[in-house]
Design an enzyme around this catalytic site. Sequence first.
Site, mmCIF file in Angstrom:
data_model
loop_
_atom_site.group_PDB
_atom_site.id
_atom_site.type_symbol
_atom_site.label_atom_id
_atom_site.label_comp_id
_atom_site.label_asym_id
_atom_site.label_seq_id
_atom_site.Cartn_x
_atom_site.Cartn_y
_atom_site.Cartn_z
ATOM 1 N N GLY A 209 0.795 -1.225 0.000
ATOM 2 C CA GLY A 209 0.000 0.000 0.000
ATOM 3 C C GLY A 209 0.827 1.275 0.000
ATOM 4 N N ASP B 6 6.665 -4.145 15.336
ATOM 5 C CA ASP B 6 5.218 -4.196 15.553
ATOM 6 C C ASP B 6 4.856 -2.976 16.380
ATOM 7 O OD1 ASP B 6 2.616 -4.661 16.306
ATOM 8 O OD2 ASP B 6 2.942 -6.700 17.033
ATOM 9 N N VAL B 7 4.160 -2.000 15.778
ATOM 10 C CA VAL B 7 3.873 -0.744 16.468
ATOM 11 C C VAL B 7 2.990 -0.925 17.703
ATOM 12 C CG1 VAL B 7 4.177 0.656 14.398
ATOM 13 C CG2 VAL B 7 1.892 -0.166 15.009
ATOM 14 N N TYR C 74 -12.374 4.116 13.951
ATOM 15 C CA TYR C 74 -11.150 4.456 13.211
ATOM 16 C C TYR C 74 -10.942 5.968 13.215
ATOM 17 C CZ TYR C 74 -8.210 5.470 9.132
ATOM 18 O OH TYR C 74 -7.240 5.961 8.290
ATOM 19 N N ILE D 245 -7.522 6.123 -0.679
ATOM 20 C CA ILE D 245 -6.369 5.749 -1.494
ATOM 21 C C ILE D 245 -6.492 4.277 -1.857
ATOM 22 C CG2 ILE D 245 -3.841 5.648 -1.569
ATOM 23 C CD1 ILE D 245 -4.910 8.500 -1.402
ATOM 24 N N GLU D 246 -5.930 3.893 -2.982
ATOM 25 C CA GLU D 246 -6.025 2.507 -3.458
ATOM 26 C C GLU D 246 -5.237 1.548 -2.557
ATOM 27 O OE1 GLU D 246 -4.751 2.523 -7.499
ATOM 28 O OE2 GLU D 246 -6.608 3.387 -8.248
ATOM 29 N N MET E 116 -7.305 -1.361 2.850
ATOM 30 C CA MET E 116 -8.129 -0.724 3.872
ATOM 31 C C MET E 116 -9.287 0.050 3.244
ATOM 32 S SD MET E 116 -6.988 2.096 6.765
ATOM 33 C CE MET E 116 -5.602 1.102 7.302
#
Length: 244
Positions: A18, A62-63, A150, A183-184, A187
């Site tokens: 992405g 991993d955030v 979100y 955006i493509e 998600m």
Amino acid sequence: MSISIKNRVALVTGANRGIGKAIVETFIAEGAKKVYLAVRNVASTKELEEKYGDKVQTVQLDVSNTESVNKAAELAQDVEILVNNAGIGTPHGTLGETAEADFMNQLNINAFGLIRVANAFAGSLVKSKGAIVQMNSVASIKNFPPLSTYSASKAAAYSLTQGLRVECGAKGVHVLSVHPGPIETEMAKTAGFPEMSPTSVVSEGIVKALANGEFHLFPDEMAKMFEGAYQSFSENIVMADMQG
């Protein structure tokens, strides 16, 4: 504060697909010295490694896990531009039995994740007088009911980004808050947006915004509609010094 990508060392979270992948490719095309591919699954960056060779290096990050973030920062101590791109965006309303758990999960990754990476890499960014690029969203300034939790998590991240602008700016680190519309990406497809802009609009916009020393970036067509309506509030409230 103008920041050039050329000859800089960057780290991009969520670099395997992405927008993150597009940022990696654009940074290298613009002359980045090296880009760390910070991902949860280190096997997911093989394509980028084969394409760019020693221009990239994969690191496990991993955030949602402070220990993981700190380990990555110990390994990548030469980072000059940090792009906190990794995030999640599951469709969920404000009501429902699972709303609280969903919000907690998105908040943990989208907002607490920012705190984790900013704190872990602050030392190297201050040393290099570099930059933090935070991937926010138009949903950070308007709640979209099908994406309510979100939107709320991104609103929290945007507020933290404003705090970083002041705190990091005082130490010579530039902060850029990116607010894309649809955006493509996987998600956006999951959220059901009918029209989406290419990922390159975001990645190329980041390079230009850093070069121009901007704080906000509204990269795509839908986002620019928000920018026009938001500009006065941004200039007179968000960017204003109200401490005096």
